[in-house]
Motif scaffolding. Structure first.
Motif, short mmCIF file in Angstrom:
data_model
loop_
_atom_site.label_atom_id
_atom_site.label_comp_id
_atom_site.label_asym_id
_atom_site.label_seq_id
_atom_site.Cartn_x
_atom_site.Cartn_y
_atom_site.Cartn_z
N SER A 248 -50.30 -6.27 38.41
CA SER A 248 -50.20 -4.90 37.91
C SER A 248 -49.34 -4.04 38.83
O SER A 248 -48.59 -3.17 38.37
CB SER A 248 -51.60 -4.28 37.79
OG SER A 248 -52.24 -4.20 39.05
N ALA A 249 -49.43 -4.29 40.15
CA ALA A 249 -48.61 -3.54 41.10
C ALA A 249 -47.13 -3.84 40.90
O ALA A 249 -46.28 -2.94 40.93
CB ALA A 249 -49.04 -3.86 42.53
N LEU A 250 -46.81 -5.12 40.67
CA LEU A 250 -45.41 -5.50 40.42
C LEU A 250 -44.90 -4.91 39.11
O LEU A 250 -43.76 -4.45 39.03
CB LEU A 250 -45.29 -7.03 40.40
CG LEU A 250 -45.58 -7.74 41.73
CD1 LEU A 250 -45.49 -9.26 41.54
CD2 LEU A 250 -44.63 -7.29 42.82
N GLU A 252 -45.97 -2.16 37.68
CA GLU A 252 -45.80 -0.72 37.87
C GLU A 252 -44.47 -0.43 38.56
O GLU A 252 -43.73 0.49 38.15
CB GLU A 252 -46.95 -0.15 38.68
CG GLU A 252 -46.86 1.36 38.89
CD GLU A 252 -47.99 1.91 39.72
OE1 GLU A 252 -48.28 3.11 39.61
OE2 GLU A 252 -48.58 1.13 40.51
N ARG A 253 -44.14 -1.21 39.59
CA ARG A 253 -42.86 -1.02 40.28
C ARG A 253 -41.69 -1.26 39.34
O ARG A 253 -40.67 -0.55 39.39
CB ARG A 253 -42.78 -1.95 41.48
CG ARG A 253 -43.73 -1.60 42.62
CD ARG A 253 -43.54 -2.50 43.81
NE ARG A 253 -42.20 -2.39 44.36
CZ ARG A 253 -41.77 -3.08 45.41
NH1 ARG A 253 -42.58 -3.96 45.99
NH2 ARG A 253 -40.54 -2.93 45.86
N SER A 254 -41.83 -2.25 38.46
CA SER A 254 -40.76 -2.55 37.51
C SER A 254 -40.56 -1.40 36.53
O SER A 254 -39.41 -1.01 36.23
CB SER A 254 -41.09 -3.84 36.74
OG SER A 254 -40.16 -4.08 35.72
N ILE A 256 -41.32 1.76 37.02
CA ILE A 256 -40.76 2.89 37.76
C ILE A 256 -39.26 2.70 37.98
O ILE A 256 -38.47 3.64 37.86
CB ILE A 256 -41.50 3.05 39.11
CG1 ILE A 256 -42.94 3.51 38.86
CG2 ILE A 256 -40.77 4.05 40.01
CD1 ILE A 256 -43.79 3.53 40.11
N SER A 257 -38.86 1.47 38.30
CA SER A 257 -37.43 1.18 38.50
C SER A 257 -36.63 1.41 37.22
O SER A 257 -35.55 2.01 37.25
CB SER A 257 -37.25 -0.26 38.98
OG SER A 257 -37.85 -0.45 40.25
N ASP A 260 -36.42 5.21 36.59
CA ASP A 260 -35.46 5.88 37.46
C ASP A 260 -34.02 5.55 37.07
O ASP A 260 -33.14 6.42 37.13
CB ASP A 260 -35.71 5.48 38.92
CG ASP A 260 -37.03 6.04 39.46
OD1 ASP A 260 -37.58 6.95 38.82
OD2 ASP A 260 -37.50 5.55 40.51
N ASN A 274 -46.12 9.31 40.90
CA ASN A 274 -46.27 8.26 39.89
C ASN A 274 -47.71 8.07 39.44
O ASN A 274 -48.04 7.08 38.77
CB ASN A 274 -45.72 6.93 40.43
CG ASN A 274 -44.24 7.02 40.74
OD1 ASN A 274 -43.46 7.54 39.95
ND2 ASN A 274 -43.84 6.53 41.90
N SER A 275 -48.59 8.97 39.81
CA SER A 275 -49.98 8.89 39.40
C SER A 275 -50.57 10.29 39.40
O SER A 275 -49.87 11.27 39.66
CB SER A 275 -50.78 7.97 40.33
OG SER A 275 -50.79 8.47 41.65
#
Length: 425
Positions: A248-250, A252-254, A256-257, A260, A274-275
């Motif tokens: 889930s962390a990966l 979320e980063r994807s 966000i990328s 952006d 982001n939260s």
């Protein structure tokens, strides 16, 4: 659990045929500057309730419509479009549900309102059915199983009544806790480890929708294995729990990328976090008791305070949060009794509610050494969930997890006491 999840997805696909709409929101396909779309969104924001069967904040519904429109224009629901400008989805709110519902709406071809209703129905039903299955395994006596029906129906009514993003925090716990108790009391350590890993996995994904879901889930799991160290070595479970939180962390980063990158293409950038904005919520929480410093629990109170200090600070940006953090410490120095009294009042309400729900089992807590790990994990998790009402205000939506966990714990303890002392098995 996996098979049940697949069945729910198939049911969603089948139900979609009954909810087909041609358009998921006003001006969905509009990507050019449009006063009509902007005004439609503004008018929608003024409606007293969202056009959904289950409860949903109107502002979140409008954000979902804008995210669906942004998806049409930029290829990602993490960017919304309101007819005048592209913006970061969610801003100060948790963006998960605002991004999820438009994606499901597009996939199934149904309206945003109906997609939301189907998701809420699926999540509540899945959590209740899985949880009751664990309760069924815990207690074989028919009367207790009927009591379990009443307990889990009550939990379902509470979840469905509050709905919105709040029930995502408690639904995985309702599903998992009876199973973890059953597996722990029957000595099935490997199955317990796998069940705990699955709970961590689900809680980590739900944390993208409702902040704090993972923290509350981990509180239960870490306490469980810490207290059970004599019966089961905690190293392997803890390693698996950590690994379960990585996907889930990966993801979320994807997201966000991609967000952006999409904003950069149109000359914009993400301005908010982001939260959910912690200091924003914590600051306006001091409006629980009316006072001259923080007159009410309203978003506009914090926004006006920041604007009076630095008009250039974007809503929920890092600068915005830093200003509110400084204002809290300033408030604490200038009026410490206001801060202490407000926090004490909110904590007092939580303690009163806990005392009422735990009163029937007051003599049963830690009465069974064999399941002291369950008592410790449940009580610490209940305490952690109480922070929702203390940081913000103790209203029903923020208290959902706290009330459901306390009610479920009391119910299990009462049923277990009857089973052990009266020979109901």
């Amino acid at each position: 659990m996996v098979s049940n999840f697949v069945l729910v997805l198939l049911a969603l696909h089948g139900l979609a045929a009954f909810f087909i709409n041609q358009e998921t929101g006003p001006g969905l396909s509009t990507c050019h500057y449009s006063d009509r779309v902007y005004n439609d969104d503004s008018a929608l924001m003024l409606r007293p309730k969202a056009p959904t069967r289950f409860r949903l904040m109107t502002s979140r519904y409008v954000a979902m419509v804008q995210a669906a429109r942004g998806n049409q224009c930029t290829g990602t629901t993490a960017v919304g479009y309101n007819g005048h400008q592209y913006l970061q989805t969610g801003e100060s709110d948790d963006p998960g549900i605002i991004e999820l519902i438009p994606a499901i709406s597009r996939f199934f071809g149904v309206s945003i309102a109906n997609s939301y209703d189907l998701v809420i129905l699926a999540v509540v039903s899945l959590g209740i059915l899985i949880g009751y299955a664990g309760f069924w395994k815990l207690f074989s006596e028919r009367r207790l199983r009927w009591i379990g029906v009443a307990v889990f129906l009550s939990l379902a009514i509470a979840e469905a009544g509050i709905a919105d993003e709040y029930m995502f925090q408690v639904s995985p716990l309702i599903a998992a806790i009876p199973w973890l108790l059953y597996l722990g009391t029957t000595g099935k350590n490997l199955a317990l480890t796998l069940g705990a890993t699955l709970l961590a996995f689900c809680s980590s994904w739900c944390s993208l929708i409702r902040s704090g879901s993972l923290v509350i889930g981990l509180t239960f799991l870490l306490t469980l294995f810490a207290v059970r160290y004599r019966s089961q070595k905690p190293l392997l479970p803890l390693v698996l729990i950590v690994i379960a939180c990585i996907p889930s962390a990966l993801f979320e980063r994807s997201v966000i990328s991609r967000r952006d990158a999409a904003l950069a293409k149109i000359g914009e950038q993400a301005k908010a976090g982001n939260s959910h904005a912690f200091w924003h919520t914590f600051y306006i929480g001091f409006g629980f008791i009316p006072n001259s410093e923080v007159p009410a629990y309203k978003d506009s109170v914090a926004a006006e305070k920041v604007h009076s200090i630095d008009p250039s600070a974007a809503y929920s940006s890092a600068k915005y949060q830093a200003i509110l953090r400084r204002e809290f410490w300033s408030l604490l120095k200038r009026r410490p009794m206001l801060v202490i009294a407000t926090l004490a009042a909110k904590a007092g309400i939580m303690i009163l509610l806990a005392s009422i729900l735990l009163y029937p089992v007051r003599r049963l807590i830690f009465a069974e050494p064999a399941i002291s790990w369950f008592d410790a994990a449940s009580l610490l998790t209940i305490g952690m969930s109480a922070l929702n009402g203390i940081v913000a205000v103790p209203k029903a939506s923020y208290l959902l997890t706290f009330l459901c966990l306390t009610f479920l714990y009391s119910s299990i303890k009462l049923c277990r006491s009857g089973w052990l002392t009266r020979g109901w098995e």
